[in-house]
Design a protein around this motif. Structure first.
Motif, mmCIF file in Angstrom:
data_model
loop_
_atom_site.group_PDB
_atom_site.id
_atom_site.type_symbol
_atom_site.label_atom_id
_atom_site.label_comp_id
_atom_site.label_asym_id
_atom_site.label_seq_id
_atom_site.Cartn_x
_atom_site.Cartn_y
_atom_site.Cartn_z
ATOM 1 N N PRO A 241 57.786 21.919 36.746
ATOM 2 C CA PRO A 241 57.660 20.970 37.869
ATOM 3 C C PRO A 241 58.042 21.622 39.190
ATOM 4 C CG PRO A 241 59.664 20.548 36.621
ATOM 5 C CD PRO A 241 58.918 21.612 35.872
ATOM 6 N N ARG A 242 57.385 21.215 40.256
ATOM 7 C CA ARG A 242 57.686 21.739 41.596
ATOM 8 C C ARG A 242 58.609 20.806 42.359
ATOM 9 N NH1 ARG A 242 51.838 21.794 43.811
ATOM 10 N NH2 ARG A 242 51.933 19.851 42.603
ATOM 11 N N ARG A 243 58.630 19.545 41.940
ATOM 12 C CA ARG A 243 59.474 18.551 42.606
ATOM 13 C C ARG A 243 60.241 17.760 41.545
ATOM 14 N NH1 ARG A 243 54.496 18.284 45.101
ATOM 15 N NH2 ARG A 243 53.862 16.555 43.776
ATOM 16 N N GLY B 144 59.224 9.840 34.755
ATOM 17 C CA GLY B 144 58.035 10.669 34.631
ATOM 18 C C GLY B 144 58.149 12.054 35.241
ATOM 19 N N TRP B 145 57.010 12.718 35.333
ATOM 20 C CA TRP B 145 56.877 14.094 35.826
ATOM 21 C C TRP B 145 57.241 14.166 37.310
ATOM 22 C CZ3 TRP B 145 55.960 18.947 34.139
ATOM 23 C CH2 TRP B 145 55.394 19.886 35.012
ATOM 24 N N GLU B 146 57.987 15.221 37.670
ATOM 25 C CA GLU B 146 58.397 15.463 39.056
ATOM 26 C C GLU B 146 59.048 14.233 39.672
ATOM 27 O OE1 GLU B 146 54.977 17.155 41.071
ATOM 28 O OE2 GLU B 146 55.468 19.153 40.302
ATOM 29 N N SER B 147 59.903 13.593 38.893
ATOM 30 C CA SER B 147 60.625 12.398 39.303
ATOM 31 C C SER B 147 62.075 12.544 38.855
ATOM 32 C CB SER B 147 59.954 11.163 38.684
ATOM 33 O OG SER B 147 60.574 9.970 39.090
ATOM 34 N N ASN B 148 62.826 11.465 38.917
ATOM 35 C CA ASN B 148 64.187 11.454 38.373
ATOM 36 C C ASN B 148 64.604 9.997 38.199
ATOM 37 O OD1 ASN B 148 65.638 10.546 40.873
ATOM 38 N ND2 ASN B 148 64.960 12.536 41.661
ATOM 39 N N THR B 149 65.832 9.764 37.806
ATOM 40 C CA THR B 149 66.292 8.413 37.483
ATOM 41 C C THR B 149 66.219 7.466 38.686
ATOM 42 O OG1 THR B 149 67.676 9.190 35.672
ATOM 43 C CG2 THR B 149 68.302 7.104 36.662
ATOM 44 N N HIS B 150 66.221 8.002 39.881
ATOM 45 C CA HIS B 150 66.174 7.145 41.076
ATOM 46 C C HIS B 150 64.923 6.273 41.107
ATOM 47 C CE1 HIS B 150 65.570 6.069 45.355
ATOM 48 N NE2 HIS B 150 66.886 5.965 45.349
ATOM 49 N N ARG B 151 63.843 6.714 40.457
ATOM 50 C CA ARG B 151 62.601 5.935 40.486
ATOM 51 C C ARG B 151 62.785 4.538 39.914
ATOM 52 N NH1 ARG B 151 59.151 3.287 37.484
ATOM 53 N NH2 ARG B 151 57.358 4.391 38.330
ATOM 54 N N TRP B 152 63.845 4.339 39.142
ATOM 55 C CA TRP B 152 64.091 3.048 38.500
ATOM 56 C C TRP B 152 64.974 2.119 39.334
ATOM 57 C CZ3 TRP B 152 60.909 2.461 34.623
ATOM 58 C CH2 TRP B 152 60.574 3.544 33.795
ATOM 59 N N GLU B 153 65.337 2.485 40.554
ATOM 60 C CA GLU B 153 66.349 1.743 41.314
ATOM 61 C C GLU B 153 66.068 0.244 41.380
ATOM 62 O OE1 GLU B 153 68.651 1.680 45.635
ATOM 63 O OE2 GLU B 153 66.895 2.963 45.368
ATOM 64 N N PHE C 87 70.939 2.376 30.529
ATOM 65 C CA PHE C 87 71.166 3.822 30.458
ATOM 66 C C PHE C 87 69.918 4.559 30.956
ATOM 67 C CE2 PHE C 87 74.213 2.140 27.520
ATOM 68 C CZ PHE C 87 75.264 3.050 27.480
ATOM 69 N N ALA C 88 70.135 5.756 31.491
ATOM 70 C CA ALA C 88 69.026 6.616 31.886
ATOM 71 C C ALA C 88 69.527 8.052 31.879
ATOM 72 C CB ALA C 88 68.500 6.225 33.269
ATOM 73 N N PHE C 89 68.596 8.983 31.949
ATOM 74 C CA PHE C 89 68.979 10.393 32.090
ATOM 75 C C PHE C 89 67.892 11.134 32.836
ATOM 76 C CE2 PHE C 89 66.380 10.297 28.346
ATOM 77 C CZ PHE C 89 65.826 11.571 28.174
ATOM 78 N N ASP C 90 68.279 12.208 33.510
ATOM 79 C CA ASP C 90 67.315 13.063 34.178
ATOM 80 C C ASP C 90 66.756 14.048 33.161
ATOM 81 O OD1 ASP C 90 67.661 11.914 36.707
ATOM 82 O OD2 ASP C 90 69.313 13.268 37.219
ATOM 83 N N ALA C 91 65.445 14.135 33.090
ATOM 84 C CA ALA C 91 64.805 15.058 32.152
ATOM 85 C C ALA C 91 65.186 16.502 32.463
ATOM 86 C CB ALA C 91 63.283 14.903 32.254
ATOM 87 N N PRO C 92 65.069 17.401 31.491
ATOM 88 C CA PRO C 92 65.259 18.819 31.802
ATOM 89 C C PRO C 92 64.389 19.228 32.989
ATOM 90 C CG PRO C 92 65.038 18.506 29.433
ATOM 91 C CD PRO C 92 64.758 17.170 30.070
ATOM 92 N N ALA C 93 64.983 20.010 33.905
ATOM 93 C CA ALA C 93 64.300 20.511 35.102
ATOM 94 C C ALA C 93 64.030 19.428 36.144
ATOM 95 C CB ALA C 93 62.987 21.216 34.739
ATOM 96 N N HIS C 94 64.709 18.286 36.026
ATOM 97 C CA HIS C 94 64.535 17.179 36.970
ATOM 98 C C HIS C 94 65.901 16.630 37.386
ATOM 99 C CE1 HIS C 94 60.555 17.330 35.091
ATOM 100 N NE2 HIS C 94 60.084 16.614 36.093
ATOM 101 N N SER D 3 69.716 17.380 36.232
ATOM 102 C CA SER D 3 69.731 18.129 34.968
ATOM 103 C C SER D 3 69.274 19.566 35.179
ATOM 104 C CB SER D 3 68.828 17.451 33.928
ATOM 105 O OG SER D 3 69.367 16.210 33.530
ATOM 106 N N GLU D 4 69.794 20.441 34.329
ATOM 107 C CA GLU D 4 69.428 21.857 34.414
ATOM 108 C C GLU D 4 68.121 22.121 33.668
ATOM 109 O OE1 GLU D 4 73.985 23.697 34.690
ATOM 110 O OE2 GLU D 4 72.826 23.887 32.822
ATOM 111 N N GLY D 5 67.578 23.303 33.880
ATOM 112 C CA GLY D 5 66.352 23.709 33.207
ATOM 113 C C GLY D 5 65.262 24.055 34.190
ATOM 114 N N LYS D 6 64.246 24.722 33.677
ATOM 115 C CA LYS D 6 63.122 25.140 34.519
ATOM 116 C C LYS D 6 61.785 24.577 34.042
ATOM 117 C CE LYS D 6 65.210 29.465 36.130
ATOM 118 N NZ LYS D 6 65.056 30.944 36.194
ATOM 119 N N ILE D 7 61.720 24.142 32.781
ATOM 120 C CA ILE D 7 60.442 23.653 32.258
ATOM 121 C C ILE D 7 60.617 22.312 31.562
ATOM 122 C CG2 ILE D 7 59.541 25.999 31.963
ATOM 123 C CD1 ILE D 7 59.884 25.513 28.892
#
Length: 278
Positions: free
Chosen positions: A39-41, A84-93, A107-114, A117-121
């Motif tokens: 992801p780029r964002r 979803g893709w190139e998003s994070n938990t804030h989208r659910w506000e 409950f929610a969590f940030d996906a890997p690379a988002h 959360s850590e990660g690149k892919i």
């Protein structure tokens, strides 16, 4: 100048991959795979920090990466939100605010690379593994997923068959083969590169493009499901949700007009609440 460069960047990358594939086919396929999964964002923006920081919960270790979780406590059933893709938990506000009024345990969590959360892919099988870690920790009654999070919600249930009561999908893509057709068109990759890329996918994830079908995976799901998709979604075609709904016998499809791919408004939130409350 910057906009012009960004316009032609995919073609430049595609040309490089096409050329490299003539000399180093395996390395070119690997690069194409990791580019697809990168992801780029989606990292947390300054204006999103307050909402997320106030709800930060545990950080868990997933494949040597730290995954950030969140919680808005309540006394009713536990709901897990999967962005979803190139998003994070804030989208659910806005949806979280509605769920809080109903006193759900959210409950929610940030996906890997988002997000945080850590990660690149990220890819669906990887996301589903992270989701299973979260499910093991909190045992949710309801899972709500958006876009690739919706794909992951179905694939996760297909893989792990958890005892979740209900599932909600918002704007899910379905067929990896269609997604890869679009990827090929954007980068203008040669058929020989795509063949090597498919072999690499199969080696890494265990599926060929046509085998990875959310509609097919949904066929075995027994839980009640709600699918919401916009008629004019420009990211994921409405045909994807129609196919999923057709295979998933215990699902209901709601088609909106004008809500776009984000599917983030009061009417949609109310439809989800009606489904999970009944």
């Amino acid at each position: 100048m910057k906009k012009k460069f960004q316009k032609y960047l995919p073609k430049i990358i595609g040309m490089q991959l096409n050329s490299q594939h003539l000399i180093q086919p395996q390395k070119a396929a690997s690069k194409a795979f990791y580019l697809f999964c990168s992801p780029r964002r989606g990292r947390v923006k300054p204006e999103q920090e307050d909402f997320l920081n106030n709800a930060k919960a545990e950080v868990f270790n997933f494949q040597n990466k730290k995954i950030q979780t969140y919680r808005w406590p309540g006394s009713k059933k536990r709901i897990l939100l999967v962005h979803g893709w190139e998003s994070n938990t804030h989208r659910w506000e806005e949806f979280i605010k509605k769920l809080q009024k109903e006193d759900y345990d959210i409950f929610a969590f940030d996906a890997p690379a988002h997000g945080y959360s850590e990660g690149k892919i990220i890819n669906v099988p990887l996301y589903a593994s992270a989701l299973q870690e979260m499910v093991n920790q909190i045992t949710p009654s309801i899972i709500v997923g958006h876009s690739i999070g919706a794909m992951t919600t179905v694939f996760h249930q297909h893989q792990y068959n958890n005892n979740v009561e209900k599932l909600v999908l918002l704007g899910p893509p379905s067929e990896l083969s269609s997604i890869m057709d679009d990827y090929q068109k954007i980068l203008k990759l040669k058929p020989r590169v795509m063949k090597s890329l498919e072999d690499y996918f199969h080696q890494q994830l265990g599926y060929r493009f046509k085998e990875f079908s959310i509609a097919k995976f949904a066929k075995a799901i027994r839980q009640p499901g709600l699918i919401i998709h916009d008629e004019y979604d420009k990211i994921a075609p409405i045909s994807a949700s129609k196919a999923i709904n057709n295979e998933w016998k215990n699902s209901k499809l709601i088609i909106t007009e004008g809500a776009g791919h984000s599917l983030n408004n009061d009417s949609i939130h109310n439809n989800i609440l009606n489904f999970i409350n009944n």
